[in-house]
Design an enzyme around this catalytic site. Structure first.
Site, PDB file in Angstrom:
ATOM      1  N   ASP A 169       0.466  -7.894   0.091  1.00  0.00           N
ATOM      2  CA  ASP A 169       0.891  -6.556  -0.317  1.00  0.00           C
ATOM      3  C   ASP A 169       2.084  -6.183   0.541  1.00  0.00           C
ATOM      4  OD1 ASP A 169       0.873  -4.018  -1.554  1.00  0.00           O
ATOM      5  OD2 ASP A 169      -0.326  -3.164   0.062  1.00  0.00           O
ATOM      6  N   SER A 170       2.813  -5.162   0.123  1.00  0.00           N
ATOM      7  CA  SER A 170       3.948  -4.699   0.915  1.00  0.00           C
ATOM      8  C   SER A 170       3.493  -4.070   2.224  1.00  0.00           C
ATOM      9  CB  SER A 170       4.774  -3.691   0.117  1.00  0.00           C
ATOM     10  OG  SER A 170       3.963  -2.604  -0.283  1.00  0.00           O
ATOM     11  N   CYS A 190      -1.309   2.170  -8.108  1.00  0.00           N
ATOM     12  CA  CYS A 190      -0.902   1.813  -6.743  1.00  0.00           C
ATOM     13  C   CYS A 190      -2.178   1.599  -5.944  1.00  0.00           C
ATOM     14  CB  CYS A 190      -0.064   2.931  -6.113  1.00  0.00           C
ATOM     15  SG  CYS A 190       0.330   2.656  -4.362  1.00  0.00           S
ATOM     16  N   CYS A 203       0.026  -5.671  -4.945  1.00  0.00           N
ATOM     17  CA  CYS A 203       1.062  -4.655  -4.839  1.00  0.00           C
ATOM     18  C   CYS A 203       1.566  -4.411  -6.251  1.00  0.00           C
ATOM     19  CB  CYS A 203       2.196  -5.154  -3.938  1.00  0.00           C
ATOM     20  SG  CYS A 203       3.696  -4.137  -3.955  1.00  0.00           S
ATOM     21  N   ASN A 204       1.460  -3.188  -6.721  1.00  0.00           N
ATOM     22  CA  ASN A 204       1.871  -2.894  -8.089  1.00  0.00           C
ATOM     23  C   ASN A 204       3.359  -3.135  -8.306  1.00  0.00           C
ATOM     24  OD1 ASN A 204      -0.290  -1.366 -10.006  1.00  0.00           O
ATOM     25  ND2 ASN A 204      -0.795  -1.101  -7.852  1.00  0.00           N
ATOM     26  N   GLU A 241      -1.672   7.201   4.153  1.00  0.00           N
ATOM     27  CA  GLU A 241      -1.511   6.526   5.446  1.00  0.00           C
ATOM     28  C   GLU A 241      -1.599   7.491   6.617  1.00  0.00           C
ATOM     29  OE1 GLU A 241       1.778   3.829   5.465  1.00  0.00           O
ATOM     30  OE2 GLU A 241       0.849   2.547   3.941  1.00  0.00           O
ATOM     31  N   TYR A 275       8.068  -1.473  -0.834  1.00  0.00           N
ATOM     32  CA  TYR A 275       8.734  -2.253  -1.872  1.00  0.00           C
ATOM     33  C   TYR A 275       9.173  -1.364  -3.039  1.00  0.00           C
ATOM     34  CZ  TYR A 275       7.165  -6.823  -0.012  1.00  0.00           C
ATOM     35  OH  TYR A 275       6.959  -7.948   0.752  1.00  0.00           O
ATOM     36  N   HIS A 294      -2.926   2.156  -2.988  1.00  0.00           N
ATOM     37  CA  HIS A 294      -3.298   3.244  -2.072  1.00  0.00           C
ATOM     38  C   HIS A 294      -4.134   4.318  -2.772  1.00  0.00           C
ATOM     39  CE1 HIS A 294      -0.239   1.660   0.654  1.00  0.00           C
ATOM     40  NE2 HIS A 294      -0.560   2.567   1.559  1.00  0.00           N
TER      41      HIS A 294
END
Length: 271
Positions: free
Chosen positions: A12-13, A187, A75-76, A155, A44, A189
């Protein structure tokens, strides 16, 4: 090494792909995971297709050095912009993104054929969810909404803040007004914001968690290829990042709900 015993490789990014790790661990607890978070080059979502594809190639080559049996693009943005190129470059490697499973789940759930998709600027601008959904059900209405503030909110741990609710209402009001009955969390997250998203969009709207749907697709792929790990021993997962391993460990505990056992800093540029 027997291919069954090899790990599932995930990149993932940054840290969002840990939601996929969590769902794999729940669904396939016997599987070993090698995770790489490209924390030095995140995000990204605001980068070009060429740059994201270059990074994805480097990330995949690094995971192959770890002797993985498949690669998950968790990662989308990378799934949207580089998945096809990855499959063409690494022809013998099973590679799965997070978009196809989410699109299939959305199509199976919608009754009114009105589907919303939320994601990063890069994912929404690519139109990849709309493309995948329309291939399955051409007459559907797909409405995309970029939600760039969701990642930093997650985050920062601002899950239950009033500011997060206000921002969510701002992003989701157009989707609610459009009368969607299904919403794709595009996403990795976003599953951490499920509670506030569901509350704002309404209980009548079905949320599609791409991380969960991806774990189901991984199980199906490994089963079909006879690659499921047979051991009942608890697997040892390995986590790598390209920068700030201590921060990754701190946030990783929030994502997984448990302490991460390790995290090593590595360099993938040049691979």
């Amino acid at each position: 090494m027997n291919d069954r015993k090899k790990a599932i490789g995930i990149f993932d990014s940054g840290i969002g792909g840990l939601t996929v790790v969590k769902e794999i661990s729940r669904l396939l607890p016997q599987e070993r995971i090698v995770y790489f978070g490209d924390t030095a080059r995140v995000p990204y979502g605001s980068k070009s297709k060429e740059t994201v594809t270059k990074f994805s190639f480097q990330n995949t080559r690094f995971l192959l050095e770890q002797k993985v049996k498949m690669v998950i693009v968790a990662c989308n943005t990378a799934s949207a912009l580089s998945l096809q190129a990855l499959r063409e470059e690494f022809k013998d490697l099973p590679i799965l993104g997070v978009i196809e499973p989410g699109a299939k789940a959305a199509v199976s759930r919608t009754k009114k054929k009105r589907i919303g998709v939320i994601g990063t600027l890069g994912t929404i601008a690519s139109g990849v969810y709309e493309k995948n959904i329309r291939e399955l059900i051409p007459e559907v209405l797909v409405i995309g909404q970029a939600c760039p503030l969701f990642v930093p909110l997650v985050e920062e741990g601002w899950i239950n803040k009033q500011a997060t609710r206000l921002i969510t209402e701002e992003y989701l009001t157009p989707l609610r007004q459009a009368g969607i009955d299904t919403l794709v969390l595009g996403c990795t997250h976003y599953p951490l914001l499920k509670g506030v998203i569901q509350n704002v969009i309404g209980e009548e709207v079905s949320l599609v968690d791409s991380a969960f749907e991806t774990a189901l697709a991984i199980k199906e792929m490994l089963t079909n290829r006879s690659l499921l790990r047979e051991s009942t021993d608890e697997p040892e997962h390995t986590f790598f990042v390209s920068d700030l391993p201590l921060k990754f460990l701190e946030m990783g505990e929030r994502f997984l709900g448990r302490v991460l056992p390790n995290c090593l800093k590595v360099t993938v540029e040049g691979l």
